[in-house]
Design a protein around this motif. Structure first.
Motif, PDB file in Angstrom:
ATOM      1  N   GLN A 101      32.482 -19.098 -12.964  1.00 19.83           N
ATOM      2  CA  GLN A 101      32.698 -18.098 -11.921  1.00 19.83           C
ATOM      3  C   GLN A 101      31.554 -18.132 -10.914  1.00 19.83           C
ATOM      4  O   GLN A 101      30.395 -18.325 -11.281  1.00 19.83           O
ATOM      5  CB  GLN A 101      32.775 -16.684 -12.517  1.00 19.83           C
ATOM      6  N   LEU A 102      31.901 -17.922  -9.658  1.00 23.48           N
ATOM      7  CA  LEU A 102      30.916 -17.723  -8.599  1.00 23.48           C
ATOM      8  C   LEU A 102      30.930 -16.254  -8.203  1.00 23.48           C
ATOM      9  O   LEU A 102      31.994 -15.625  -8.155  1.00 23.48           O
ATOM     10  CB  LEU A 102      31.236 -18.599  -7.386  1.00 23.48           C
ATOM     11  N   GLY A 103      29.759 -15.695  -7.925  1.00 28.02           N
ATOM     12  CA  GLY A 103      29.674 -14.286  -7.554  1.00 28.02           C
ATOM     13  C   GLY A 103      28.639 -14.051  -6.474  1.00 28.02           C
ATOM     14  O   GLY A 103      27.849 -14.936  -6.134  1.00 28.02           O
ATOM     15  N   ALA A 104      28.672 -12.851  -5.926  1.00 27.25           N
ATOM     16  CA  ALA A 104      27.715 -12.480  -4.886  1.00 27.25           C
ATOM     17  C   ALA A 104      27.532 -10.977  -4.889  1.00 27.25           C
ATOM     18  O   ALA A 104      28.396 -10.219  -5.359  1.00 27.25           O
ATOM     19  CB  ALA A 104      28.192 -12.955  -3.518  1.00 27.25           C
ATOM     20  N   PHE A 105      26.397 -10.529  -4.364  1.00 23.87           N
ATOM     21  CA  PHE A 105      26.091  -9.102  -4.281  1.00 23.87           C
ATOM     22  C   PHE A 105      25.232  -8.862  -3.049  1.00 23.87           C
ATOM     23  O   PHE A 105      24.354  -9.669  -2.719  1.00 23.87           O
ATOM     24  CB  PHE A 105      25.335  -8.647  -5.532  1.00 23.87           C
ATOM     25  N   LEU A 106      25.514  -7.753  -2.371  1.00 29.10           N
ATOM     26  CA  LEU A 106      24.715  -7.368  -1.212  1.00 29.10           C
ATOM     27  C   LEU A 106      24.463  -5.867  -1.255  1.00 29.10           C
ATOM     28  O   LEU A 106      25.393  -5.075  -1.449  1.00 29.10           O
ATOM     29  CB  LEU A 106      25.429  -7.723   0.092  1.00 29.10           C
ATOM     30  N   ASP A 107      23.205  -5.479  -1.084  1.00 27.96           N
ATOM     31  CA  ASP A 107      22.789  -4.071  -1.102  1.00 27.96           C
ATOM     32  C   ASP A 107      21.875  -3.851   0.103  1.00 27.96           C
ATOM     33  O   ASP A 107      20.730  -4.289   0.106  1.00 27.96           O
ATOM     34  CB  ASP A 107      22.067  -3.782  -2.425  1.00 27.96           C
ATOM     35  N   ALA A 108      22.415  -3.207   1.141  1.00 24.93           N
ATOM     36  CA  ALA A 108      21.649  -2.901   2.348  1.00 24.93           C
ATOM     37  C   ALA A 108      21.409  -1.397   2.425  1.00 24.93           C
ATOM     38  O   ALA A 108      22.227  -0.606   1.935  1.00 24.93           O
ATOM     39  CB  ALA A 108      22.398  -3.386   3.590  1.00 24.93           C
ATOM     40  N   TYR A 109      20.303  -0.976   3.058  1.00 20.76           N
ATOM     41  CA  TYR A 109      19.958   0.448   3.035  1.00 20.76           C
ATOM     42  C   TYR A 109      19.172   0.865   4.275  1.00 20.76           C
ATOM     43  O   TYR A 109      18.610   0.040   4.995  1.00 20.76           O
ATOM     44  CB  TYR A 109      19.123   0.764   1.795  1.00 20.76           C
ATOM     45  N   TYR A 110      19.142   2.183   4.459  1.00 24.22           N
ATOM     46  CA  TYR A 110      18.242   2.814   5.429  1.00 24.22           C
ATOM     47  C   TYR A 110      17.598   3.994   4.718  1.00 24.22           C
ATOM     48  O   TYR A 110      18.292   4.830   4.117  1.00 24.22           O
ATOM     49  CB  TYR A 110      18.988   3.299   6.675  1.00 24.22           C
ATOM     50  N   ASN A 111      16.282   4.082   4.776  1.00 21.01           N
ATOM     51  CA  ASN A 111      15.539   5.139   4.084  1.00 21.01           C
ATOM     52  C   ASN A 111      14.780   5.981   5.111  1.00 21.01           C
ATOM     53  O   ASN A 111      13.964   5.460   5.871  1.00 21.01           O
ATOM     54  CB  ASN A 111      14.553   4.509   3.086  1.00 21.01           C
ATOM     55  N   TYR A 112      15.061   7.296   5.103  1.00 21.66           N
ATOM     56  CA  TYR A 112      14.311   8.231   5.954  1.00 21.66           C
ATOM     57  C   TYR A 112      13.403   9.064   5.064  1.00 21.66           C
ATOM     58  O   TYR A 112      13.866   9.832   4.218  1.00 21.66           O
ATOM     59  CB  TYR A 112      15.251   9.150   6.733  1.00 21.66           C
ATOM     60  N   ASN A 113      12.097   8.920   5.250  1.00 21.00           N
ATOM     61  CA  ASN A 113      11.103   9.611   4.432  1.00 21.00           C
ATOM     62  C   ASN A 113      10.633  10.859   5.168  1.00 21.00           C
ATOM     63  O   ASN A 113      10.044  10.772   6.261  1.00 21.00           O
ATOM     64  CB  ASN A 113       9.920   8.668   4.162  1.00 21.00           C
ATOM     65  N   ASN A 114      10.871  12.037   4.580  1.00 22.90           N
ATOM     66  CA  ASN A 114      10.483  13.296   5.221  1.00 22.90           C
ATOM     67  C   ASN A 114       8.975  13.489   5.299  1.00 22.90           C
ATOM     68  O   ASN A 114       8.502  14.358   6.037  1.00 22.90           O
ATOM     69  CB  ASN A 114      11.112  14.486   4.476  1.00 22.90           C
ATOM     70  N   ASN A 115       8.205  12.722   4.556  1.00 24.38           N
ATOM     71  CA  ASN A 115       6.741  12.790   4.676  1.00 24.38           C
ATOM     72  C   ASN A 115       6.239  12.170   5.976  1.00 24.38           C
ATOM     73  O   ASN A 115       5.079  12.376   6.345  1.00 24.38           O
ATOM     74  CB  ASN A 115       6.082  12.069   3.493  1.00 24.38           C
ATOM     75  N   LEU A 116       7.100  11.406   6.631  1.00 24.74           N
ATOM     76  CA  LEU A 116       6.737  10.721   7.875  1.00 24.74           C
ATOM     77  C   LEU A 116       5.406   9.982   7.741  1.00 24.74           C
ATOM     78  O   LEU A 116       4.467  10.179   8.518  1.00 24.74           O
ATOM     79  CB  LEU A 116       6.657  11.720   9.041  1.00 24.74           C
ATOM     80  N   PRO A 117       5.295   9.123   6.735  1.00 31.66           N
ATOM     81  CA  PRO A 117       4.014   8.437   6.511  1.00 31.66           C
ATOM     82  C   PRO A 117       3.704   7.456   7.630  1.00 31.66           C
ATOM     83  O   PRO A 117       4.597   6.932   8.299  1.00 31.66           O
ATOM     84  CB  PRO A 117       4.244   7.704   5.187  1.00 31.66           C
ATOM     85  N   LYS A 118       2.416   7.207   7.797  1.00 30.78           N
ATOM     86  CA  LYS A 118       1.986   6.247   8.800  1.00 30.78           C
ATOM     87  C   LYS A 118       2.311   4.823   8.354  1.00 30.78           C
ATOM     88  O   LYS A 118       2.606   3.956   9.174  1.00 30.78           O
ATOM     89  CB  LYS A 118       0.481   6.395   9.053  1.00 30.78           C
ATOM     90  N   GLY A 119       2.251   4.589   7.031  1.00 27.94           N
ATOM     91  CA  GLY A 119       2.559   3.267   6.502  1.00 27.94           C
ATOM     92  C   GLY A 119       4.048   2.988   6.510  1.00 27.94           C
ATOM     93  O   GLY A 119       4.880   3.901   6.610  1.00 27.94           O
ATOM     94  N   THR A 120       4.402   1.733   6.386  1.00 26.61           N
ATOM     95  CA  THR A 120       5.803   1.327   6.448  1.00 26.61           C
ATOM     96  C   THR A 120       6.467   1.218   5.083  1.00 26.61           C
ATOM     97  O   THR A 120       7.683   1.062   5.007  1.00 26.61           O
ATOM     98  CB  THR A 120       5.928  -0.034   7.156  1.00 26.61           C
ATOM     99  N   GLU A 121       5.679   1.303   3.987  1.00 28.96           N
ATOM    100  CA  GLU A 121       6.258   1.121   2.661  1.00 28.96           C
ATOM    101  C   GLU A 121       5.892   2.267   1.727  1.00 28.96           C
ATOM    102  O   GLU A 121       4.775   2.786   1.771  1.00 28.96           O
ATOM    103  CB  GLU A 121       5.792  -0.205   2.045  1.00 28.96           C
ATOM    104  N   ARG A 122       6.857   2.636   0.873  1.00 29.99           N
ATOM    105  CA  ARG A 122       6.630   3.656  -0.141  1.00 29.99           C
ATOM    106  C   ARG A 122       5.904   3.054  -1.340  1.00 29.99           C
ATOM    107  O   ARG A 122       6.083   1.884  -1.663  1.00 29.99           O
ATOM    108  CB  ARG A 122       7.959   4.259  -0.598  1.00 29.99           C
TER     109      ARG A 122
END
Length: 377
Positions: A22-43
């Motif tokens: 069997q051949l398979g595939a998966f895709l998981d795309a997202y948008y994350n809004y952080n209410n802390n509004l951090p200066k950095g780009t990553e949690r």
């Protein structure tokens, strides 16, 4: 007549691929809004939905797998922000260790059936600890609990699986270590999984780990870990799960107070470094609840507590270490099966200010909202 009959029969050709391929595939795309509004780009303190205020791919993979009566295997290649974060600690010390390519190799193993109910698999495969999967599509919540982000998502080694009965099964693992493909020491680690199905809807799983997690230039630091999971599908539309984890790791060193050495030689300090006898401990517990009241909708709730004051797994540099609670609610829209839209709100609070906050400050709380689109084929 016999010669004519044989002439009519078509020649049998050997199949290049087994029927189960069997051949398979998966895709998981997202948008994350952080209410802390951090200066950095990553949690911090997670591998999932790590990018703030950004559209991105959490995980995408393509795979090929086969499951025959006597052999099986899977090869999967992956990409995404969770991949970059999860594999960031792979050792980079040797040129021949594949360290530059292992992060894009999700699984690569082959297995053989050596007895009627016994399999042996070898290579790189998913870790055996925890209720939630590396594949978000298979989980009730989109993000992972603290407990899952701090146990191995993947491992490299050999796995022996045996089905004692329809209710009871076991796995035994010999691994390079705690989520590492490239070795960081000369020791091997061991894992066990015990699973018992009381009924078709109620199951108990116990996962265990033991191994030295110190590099060769340090004293051995034995890590012991136990993960217990109870899963209950009470009704067709209602499911519960609970997980309790406990870990212990031998301390790196111990300082012995010996003032007489200093009196004998003033160059010797009053405290002497010695091998520690004590163990540092951490714990976490998680509860899940999932409602699927309609084929098109599912609501899942998660409550968790992570307790690591000695900072064995999570180094914060603060007084109380990483002592955090988490509360998660996920609404899944399932009308487009095998694709889904996921809406999730997550609130986390810690004893110390460890989460990034606006203007390069820190806060005891973090809350964020995620929209995710995923499809599994």
């Amino acid at each position: 007549m016999e010669a004519a009959k044989n002439k009519e029969e078509p020649k049998k050709t050997k199949e290049l691929l087994p029927e189960s391929f069997q051949l398979g595939a998966f895709l998981d795309a997202y948008y994350n809004y952080n209410n802390n509004l951090p200066k950095g780009t990553e949690r911090k303190y997670t591998t999932q939905a790590v990018r703030n205020d950004e559209f991105n791919v959490n995980l995408a993979y393509i795979d090929a797998k086969v499951e025959e009566s006597k052999y099986r295997g899977r090869l999967a290649l992956q990409y995404g922000t969770s991949v970059n974060t999860n594999y960031a600690n792979e050792p980079m010390k040797d040129t021949g260790s594949n360290q530059l390519g292992v992060r894009n190799l999700q699984e690569a193993y082959v297995g053989f059936k050596v007895a009627p109910k016994t399999w042996i698999d070898g290579g790189i495969y998913f870790g055996h600890i925890g209720f939630e999967s590396w594949i978000s599509h298979l989980n009730w919540n989109y993000t992972r609990a603290f407990a899952l982000d701090y146990v191995p998502y993947y491992t490299a080694g050999v796995r022996v699986s045996h089905q004692f009965s329809d209710k009871f099964s076991m796995q035994f693992h010999i691994m390079n270590g705690w989520q590492n493909i490239t070795e960081n020491n000369r020791d091997k680690s061991f894992g066990l999984q015990w699973k018992y199905k009381f009924t078709s809807s109620l199951a108990l799983t116990v996962n265990q780990f033991a191994g030295n997690e110190a590099p060769d230039n340090e004293r051995k630091q034995l890590r012991l870990y136990n993960n217990t999971i109870l899963e209950w599908h009470a009704l067709e539309w209602l499911s519960f799960a609970g997980s309790f984890d406990a870990g212990a790791q031998k301390a790196k060193e111990s300082l012995l107070y010996e003032p007489w050495l200093h009196e004998w030689d003033s160059a010797i300090p009053v405290y002497r470094d010695a091998e520690a006898k004590a163990y540092r401990h951490w714990y976490h517990g998680t509860l899940w609840l999932s409602f699927k009241w309609d084929p098109a909708y599912r609501l899942s709730l998660r409550v968790e507590r992570f307790y690591d004051p000695k900072q064995v797994l999570v180094a914060t540099g603060t007084r109380n270490g990483f002592m955090s609670n988490g509360y998660t609610a996920t609404l899944d829209l399932l009308s487009w099966d095998p694709a889904m839209i996921r809406l999730e709100y997550n609130y986390r609070r810690s004893a110390d200010a460890v989460f990034d906050y606006r203007n390069a400050q820190f806060s005891k709380k973090e809350d964020f909202f995620v929209v995710a689109f995923s499809m599994k084929l």
